[in-house]
Scaffold this motif. Structure first.
Motif, PDB file in Angstrom:
ATOM      1  N   GLU A   1       1.035  -1.177   0.039  1.00  0.00           N
ATOM      2  CA  GLU A   1      -0.085   0.203   0.283  1.00  0.00           C
ATOM      3  C   GLU A   1       0.989   1.224  -0.120  1.00  0.00           C
ATOM      4  OE1 GLU A   1      -3.618   1.846   3.097  1.00  0.00           O
ATOM      5  OE2 GLU A   1      -3.106  -0.120   2.948  1.00  0.00           O
ATOM      6  N   ASP A   2       1.800   1.213   0.983  1.00  0.00           N
ATOM      7  CA  ASP A   2       3.177   2.335   0.985  1.00  0.00           C
ATOM      8  C   ASP A   2       3.107   1.888  -0.674  1.00  0.00           C
ATOM      9  OD1 ASP A   2       1.786   2.820   3.227  1.00  0.00           O
ATOM     10  OD2 ASP A   2       3.684   2.404   4.167  1.00  0.00           O
ATOM     11  N   ILE A   3       3.763   1.664  -0.433  1.00  0.00           N
ATOM     12  CA  ILE A   3       4.569   1.676  -2.427  1.00  0.00           C
ATOM     13  C   ILE A   3       3.915   2.154  -3.223  1.00  0.00           C
ATOM     14  CG2 ILE A   3       6.199   0.154  -3.855  1.00  0.00           C
ATOM     15  CD1 ILE A   3       7.056  -1.701  -1.908  1.00  0.00           C
ATOM     16  N   LEU A   4       2.515   1.967  -3.563  1.00  0.00           N
ATOM     17  CA  LEU A   4       1.958   2.351  -3.885  1.00  0.00           C
ATOM     18  C   LEU A   4       1.477   3.327  -4.130  1.00  0.00           C
ATOM     19  CD1 LEU A   4      -0.527  -1.096  -5.096  1.00  0.00           C
ATOM     20  CD2 LEU A   4       1.322   0.315  -6.231  1.00  0.00           C
ATOM     21  N   LYS A   5       0.730   4.379  -2.823  1.00  0.00           N
ATOM     22  CA  LYS A   5       0.900   5.545  -2.387  1.00  0.00           C
ATOM     23  C   LYS A   5       2.110   6.902  -2.770  1.00  0.00           C
ATOM     24  CE  LYS A   5      -2.811   4.912   0.763  1.00  0.00           C
ATOM     25  NZ  LYS A   5      -2.923   4.642   2.328  1.00  0.00           N
ATOM     26  N   ARG A   6       2.703   5.897  -3.113  1.00  0.00           N
ATOM     27  CA  ARG A   6       4.034   6.908  -3.038  1.00  0.00           C
ATOM     28  C   ARG A   6       4.362   7.146  -5.048  1.00  0.00           C
ATOM     29  NH1 ARG A   6       9.128   7.050   0.302  1.00  0.00           N
ATOM     30  NH2 ARG A   6       7.537   6.525   1.920  1.00  0.00           N
ATOM     31  N   ASN A   7       4.125   5.908  -5.305  1.00  0.00           N
ATOM     32  CA  ASN A   7       4.890   5.289  -6.596  1.00  0.00           C
ATOM     33  C   ASN A   7       3.817   5.586  -7.784  1.00  0.00           C
ATOM     34  OD1 ASN A   7       7.863   5.658  -5.720  1.00  0.00           O
ATOM     35  ND2 ASN A   7       6.795   4.029  -4.861  1.00  0.00           N
ATOM     36  N   ALA A   8       2.335   5.628  -7.585  1.00  0.00           N
ATOM     37  CA  ALA A   8       1.449   4.650  -8.941  1.00  0.00           C
ATOM     38  C   ALA A   8       1.286   5.987  -9.929  1.00  0.00           C
ATOM     39  CB  ALA A   8       0.021   4.693  -7.983  1.00  0.00           C
ATOM     40  N   GLY A   9       1.543   7.646  -9.260  1.00  0.00           N
ATOM     41  CA  GLY A   9       1.999   8.493 -10.085  1.00  0.00           C
ATOM     42  C   GLY A   9       3.694   8.535 -10.944  1.00  0.00           C
ATOM     43  N   THR A  10       4.366   8.005 -10.976  1.00  0.00           N
ATOM     44  CA  THR A  10       5.312   7.153 -12.152  1.00  0.00           C
ATOM     45  C   THR A  10       5.140   7.644 -13.812  1.00  0.00           C
ATOM     46  OG1 THR A  10       5.490   4.922 -11.111  1.00  0.00           O
ATOM     47  CG2 THR A  10       6.589   7.305  -9.777  1.00  0.00           C
TER      48      THR A  10
ATOM     49  N   ALA B   1      -3.922   4.136  -6.609  1.00  0.00           N
ATOM     50  CA  ALA B   1      -2.430   3.329  -5.960  1.00  0.00           C
ATOM     51  C   ALA B   1      -3.746   1.658  -5.163  1.00  0.00           C
ATOM     52  CB  ALA B   1      -3.025   3.976  -4.691  1.00  0.00           C
ATOM     53  N   ASP B   2      -4.440   0.906  -6.021  1.00  0.00           N
ATOM     54  CA  ASP B   2      -5.054  -0.035  -6.151  1.00  0.00           C
ATOM     55  C   ASP B   2      -3.948  -0.997  -5.537  1.00  0.00           C
ATOM     56  OD1 ASP B   2      -7.313  -2.153  -6.454  1.00  0.00           O
ATOM     57  OD2 ASP B   2      -8.141  -0.708  -6.140  1.00  0.00           O
TER      58      ASP B   2
ATOM     59  N   PRO C   1      14.710  12.412 -14.835  1.00  0.00           N
ATOM     60  CA  PRO C   1      14.290  12.466 -12.767  1.00  0.00           C
ATOM     61  C   PRO C   1      14.521  11.116 -12.847  1.00  0.00           C
ATOM     62  CG  PRO C   1      13.376  14.650 -14.472  1.00  0.00           C
ATOM     63  CD  PRO C   1      14.447  13.455 -15.699  1.00  0.00           C
ATOM     64  N   SER C   2      14.320  11.442 -11.189  1.00  0.00           N
ATOM     65  CA  SER C   2      14.140  10.111 -11.002  1.00  0.00           C
ATOM     66  C   SER C   2      12.295   9.214 -11.169  1.00  0.00           C
ATOM     67  CB  SER C   2      14.193   9.687  -9.374  1.00  0.00           C
ATOM     68  OG  SER C   2      15.946   9.609  -9.699  1.00  0.00           O
ATOM     69  N   ASP C   3      11.956  10.489 -10.990  1.00  0.00           N
ATOM     70  CA  ASP C   3      10.682  10.349 -10.800  1.00  0.00           C
ATOM     71  C   ASP C   3       9.693   9.630 -12.506  1.00  0.00           C
ATOM     72  OD1 ASP C   3      10.160  12.320 -13.179  1.00  0.00           O
ATOM     73  OD2 ASP C   3       9.201  13.393 -11.426  1.00  0.00           O
ATOM     74  N   ILE C   4      10.655   9.103 -13.709  1.00  0.00           N
ATOM     75  CA  ILE C   4       9.916   7.948 -14.308  1.00  0.00           C
ATOM     76  C   ILE C   4       9.907   7.008 -14.252  1.00  0.00           C
ATOM     77  CG2 ILE C   4      10.472   9.850 -15.959  1.00  0.00           C
ATOM     78  CD1 ILE C   4      13.010   7.766 -16.569  1.00  0.00           C
ATOM     79  N   LEU C   5      10.762   6.375 -13.362  1.00  0.00           N
ATOM     80  CA  LEU C   5      10.160   5.137 -12.199  1.00  0.00           C
ATOM     81  C   LEU C   5       9.724   5.331 -10.432  1.00  0.00           C
ATOM     82  CD1 LEU C   5      10.943   1.882 -13.204  1.00  0.00           C
ATOM     83  CD2 LEU C   5      12.993   2.749 -12.016  1.00  0.00           C
ATOM     84  N   LEU C   6      10.674   6.102  -9.492  1.00  0.00           N
ATOM     85  CA  LEU C   6      10.145   5.976  -8.483  1.00  0.00           C
ATOM     86  C   LEU C   6       9.796   7.843  -8.298  1.00  0.00           C
ATOM     87  CD1 LEU C   6      13.038   4.925  -6.235  1.00  0.00           C
ATOM     88  CD2 LEU C   6      13.157   5.456  -8.660  1.00  0.00           C
ATOM     89  N   ALA C   7       9.328   7.569  -7.149  1.00  0.00           N
ATOM     90  CA  ALA C   7       8.734   9.189  -6.598  1.00  0.00           C
ATOM     91  C   ALA C   7       9.942   9.579  -6.135  1.00  0.00           C
ATOM     92  CB  ALA C   7       7.298   8.993  -5.326  1.00  0.00           C
ATOM     93  N   ASP C   8      10.957   8.644  -4.892  1.00  0.00           N
ATOM     94  CA  ASP C   8      11.877   9.540  -4.097  1.00  0.00           C
ATOM     95  C   ASP C   8      12.810   9.929  -4.969  1.00  0.00           C
ATOM     96  OD1 ASP C   8      10.480   9.706  -1.954  1.00  0.00           O
ATOM     97  OD2 ASP C   8      11.100   7.561  -1.468  1.00  0.00           O
ATOM     98  N   PRO C   9      14.119  10.685  -4.503  1.00  0.00           N
ATOM     99  CA  PRO C   9      15.147  10.582  -5.635  1.00  0.00           C
ATOM    100  C   PRO C   9      16.253   9.506  -5.166  1.00  0.00           C
ATOM    101  CG  PRO C   9      15.188  12.422  -3.553  1.00  0.00           C
ATOM    102  CD  PRO C   9      13.909  11.527  -3.480  1.00  0.00           C
ATOM    103  N   ILE C  10      16.591   8.685  -6.176  1.00  0.00           N
ATOM    104  CA  ILE C  10      17.685   8.171  -6.527  1.00  0.00           C
ATOM    105  C   ILE C  10      19.530   8.419  -5.735  1.00  0.00           C
ATOM    106  CG2 ILE C  10      18.889   6.352  -7.728  1.00  0.00           C
ATOM    107  CD1 ILE C  10      16.963   5.551  -9.600  1.00  0.00           C
ATOM    108  N   THR C  11      19.628   8.130  -5.273  1.00  0.00           N
ATOM    109  CA  THR C  11      20.714   8.364  -4.162  1.00  0.00           C
ATOM    110  C   THR C  11      22.352   8.195  -5.043  1.00  0.00           C
ATOM    111  OG1 THR C  11      20.505   7.390  -2.532  1.00  0.00           O
ATOM    112  CG2 THR C  11      19.801   9.523  -2.373  1.00  0.00           C
ATOM    113  N   GLN C  12      21.570   7.030  -5.154  1.00  0.00           N
ATOM    114  CA  GLN C  12      22.653   5.732  -6.114  1.00  0.00           C
ATOM    115  C   GLN C  12      22.511   3.979  -6.213  1.00  0.00           C
ATOM    116  OE1 GLN C  12      25.327   4.150  -2.683  1.00  0.00           O
ATOM    117  NE2 GLN C  12      23.014   3.971  -1.348  1.00  0.00           N
ATOM    118  N   PHE C  13      23.081   3.779  -7.273  1.00  0.00           N
ATOM    119  CA  PHE C  13      22.954   2.789  -8.121  1.00  0.00           C
ATOM    120  C   PHE C  13      23.444   1.438  -7.089  1.00  0.00           C
ATOM    121  CE2 PHE C  13      21.673   5.633 -11.376  1.00  0.00           C
ATOM    122  CZ  PHE C  13      20.099   5.431 -12.153  1.00  0.00           C
ATOM    123  N   PHE C  14      23.459   1.115  -7.013  1.00  0.00           N
ATOM    124  CA  PHE C  14      24.019  -0.765  -7.147  1.00  0.00           C
ATOM    125  C   PHE C  14      24.229  -1.458  -7.929  1.00  0.00           C
ATOM    126  CE2 PHE C  14      21.551  -0.463  -1.880  1.00  0.00           C
ATOM    127  CZ  PHE C  14      22.452   0.158  -1.857  1.00  0.00           C
TER     128      PHE C  14
END
Length: 634
Positions: A68-77, A88-89, A117-130
């Motif tokens: 639920e948290d993941i979808l609420k935050r990222n559904a608009g990406t 966010a269903d 921008p990171s928001d094409i995939l996720l709402a929060d900014p990407i800080t690094q890649f692994f």
């Protein structure tokens, strides 16, 4: 102080004067557990065990809240919007969002790495890649990470430590001899850095302010980019503090095996440094030199004599217990492809338990081993329900093999066999708490850091439950196979066959230390080729090779393979299996090759099956004997 409540939605509450929040009741479960991860160093032992009970008892509720948290935050990406229309269903997510591999998400990740921008995939900014290769030597993957997702993963080391203290007394009365290493980071065109997860962890304040304080290895020796200098100094300091060491730790057991080989080569130099109180001249890294100088403060001929007396023997059986007599366990991942090192380490460890503490990848932390005293081949991992949203695709290997067998015997048509395979593949995933004991699954993760219904590529077997949370054994990597024709020999099948050959060799005093394989199709018919490195159980000497014994090993391996392989062998569609014996140091050269190509020494796994022509050349250069299976019928 942590306060626990009965409701699954109320896991913990920190003092508001510390956190600056009015009440954790306003926070989601995911957010509370995230905050918890950031302050685990203040947690008391019993509090930590209660958290573990909460995570495993309320696994279903936590998983639902995580999704639920993941979808609420990222559904608009951009990525999810195409499937969810901004909603966010959770049911819409499971119905519309496809199960994907890295190649499906790669275009989005590449765009971010190149500056979008990171928001094409996720709402929060990407800080690094692994950086992740899945198997050593592959093209590196870029796995997105955010500040929150990285900090959340810091919960796992503390829970792992709590489990160890529950089963081993006195761990807080000594030090951990760590063998940790880093690799240089890579800057992407966007300016974001790409690094291995272990490198990022060792550079973090969470490590520096936590585990690093009880490591024998000073942080400067761990962060040294020259792995040889780093290894030497970490071992030297570990020997200087040998009586204080209560546990020994590396990420993968392959690193530990490498360190034993390093000790064999350098123990005389290490003793000389201890005897004279002077560090070898070839150690030039300033951080290493300074760190060692604070511990190697003067000559200690008595300690040098003790170590020399232990090492100056033909047999190194039990060497770890002799050098670090107070060590209570060795902590290192030993499941999956790492299992080939078990017999080698058991001969060196002198009865010290080998503990495989966790199951994790660059994409996510999955679970921890709640029974650290389990035998290496019996290890199961209990999933941590707050780390990601987990789904599981049922895998029916027996059904696929049956379809191949029926087709091979012309019992069913090729079309029918294909339909059987498709039917086996068109399965619906199940949630974490709905897996069935005894069933194999491919694990699928959805993370806060932009991986949605992402196939990690690991096959697991559900072995039981702890409270309401399933436990899994690692079975194999998906698609890591040897294949000539219709045969499909998986990593697990190969390791099982080699284990059967080890049982034959053991009474003869032989130890199979390392192995790998490839399919040789340079001639027709093609064949499976195994590269083996052997030593004597009572010494580090190379054994005298009896052709009859080695041919028997070839036959045992072939007899362990499935019906399809044996049928193709019988029909001469596959040539007899070959074992190529390599001299000592050949697999070290292979590891050096992969590390030079960017693999992390911490995360290096000897490939079960080699695809690289360069790597095959390295192994072939070390071959000192070739043996074929004499078997003609099955």
């Amino acid at each position: 102080m942590l306060v626990f409540k009965k409701e699954p939605s109320e896991y913990v509450r920190y003092s508001t004067c510390i956190l600056g929040f009015f009440s954790s009741s306003f926070l989601s479960a995911h957010q509370r557990l995230f905050l918890m991860a950031g302050r685990m160093e203040t947690m008391e032992y019993e509090d930590g065990l209660k958290i573990l009970e909460e995570l495993t008892t309320n696994a279903h509720q936590i998983q639902e809240r995580v999704l639920e948290d993941i979808l609420k935050r990222n559904a608009g990406t951009e990525y999810l919007r195409g499937f969810l229309n901004g909603q966010a269903d959770k049911q819409l997510f499971k119905r519309n969002v496809p199960i994907v591999t890295y190649e499906d998400l790669k275009p989005y990740i590449d765009r971010i790495a190149n500056g979008e921008p990171s928001d094409i995939l996720l709402a929060d900014p990407i800080t690094q890649f692994f950086l992740s290769t899945g198997t050593s030597g592959g093209q590196p993957k870029l796995i997105p990470s955010t500040a929150e997702s990285f900090e959340q993963r810091m919960l796992e080391p503390t829970l792992e430590d709590l489990v160890m203290k529950k089963h081993f007394d006195g761990l807080d009365k000594g030090k951990t001899m760590c063998l940790f290493f880093v690799k240089p980071e890579i800057e992407t065109p966007s300016g974001l850095m790409a690094k291995f997860f272990t490198t990022s962890y060792f550079q973090s304040n969470s490590f520096k302010n936590g585990s690093a304080k009880i490591c024998t290895s000073p942080i400067d020796t761990i962060l040294c980019l020259d792995n040889k200098q780093s290894m030497y100094c970490q071992l030297l300091i570990g020997l200087l503090q040998r009586d204080d060491v209560v546990r020994i730790e590396s990420i993968f057991v392959s690193v530990f095996a490498r360190s034993i080989k390093f000790l064999i080569d350098y123990w005389k130099d290490l003793c000389s440094n201890i005897r004279t109180g002077c560090l070898s001249d070839w150690i030039t890294d300033p951080g290493c030199k300074n760190a060692v100088s604070l511990i190697l403060t003067g000559p200690d001929p008595e300690l040098a004599d003790s170590i020399e007396h232990i090492c100056d023997h033909k047999s190194w059986e039990g060497i770890i217990k002799k050098l670090w007599p107070n060590a209570k366990h060795i902590s290192s991942i030993i499941t999956g492809s790492m299992s080939q090192y078990i017999s080698l380490l058991e001969s060196y460890c002198g009865g010290i338990p080998l503990v495989s503490p966790l199951y994790a990848s660059s994409e996510a932390t999955f679970g921890i081993n709640l029974k650290p005293l389990s035998k290496p081949f019996d290890v199961s991992y209990t999933f941590l329900s707050n780390m990601a949203y987990f789904e599981f695709l049922p895998v029916n290997k027996a059904s696929r093999e049956k379809a191949q067998e029926l087709q091979f015997n012309n019992t069913v048509s090729e079309k029918a066999s294909i339909e059987m395979t498709k039917e086996n593949g068109n399965v619906e995933p199940v949630d974490l708490t709905n897996v069935k004991i005894g069933q194999c699954y491919e694990v699928v993760v959805t993370t806060m850091a932009g991986l949605y219904r992402y196939k990690v590529g690991d096959i697991l077997k559900a072995t039981g439950f702890y409270n309401n949370t399933p436990q899994f054994q690692f079975v194999e990597r998906q698609n890591v196979v040897l294949s000539i024709d219709l045969d499909k020999t998986s990593e697990a099948d190969l390791l099982k066959a080699i284990t059967n050959a080890k049982l034959f060799l053991d009474p003869l005093g032989f130890v199979l230390t390392l192995c790998s394989s490839y399919t040789d199709t340079s001639s027709t018919p093609g064949r499976y080729v195994l590269f083996w490195e052997l030593r004597m159980k009572e010494s580090n000497d190379f054994p005298k090779l009896d052709p009859r014994i080695m041919e028997q090993c070839c036959s045992i391996v072939e007899e362990s393979f499935d019906f399809t392989y044996k049928s193709l062998r019988k029909s001469n569609i596959i040539a007899p299996l070959q074992i190529r014996m390599v001299k000592h140091g050949t697999f070290d050269a292979l590891m050096d090759f992969y590390v030079s190509k960017g693999a992390s020494i911490n995360q290096y796994k000897t490939p079960s099956c080699i695809k690289s022509e360069e790597a095959i050349k390295i192994l072939n250069a070390g071959v000192i004997g070739k043996f074929f299976s004499p078997k003609t019928s099955f």
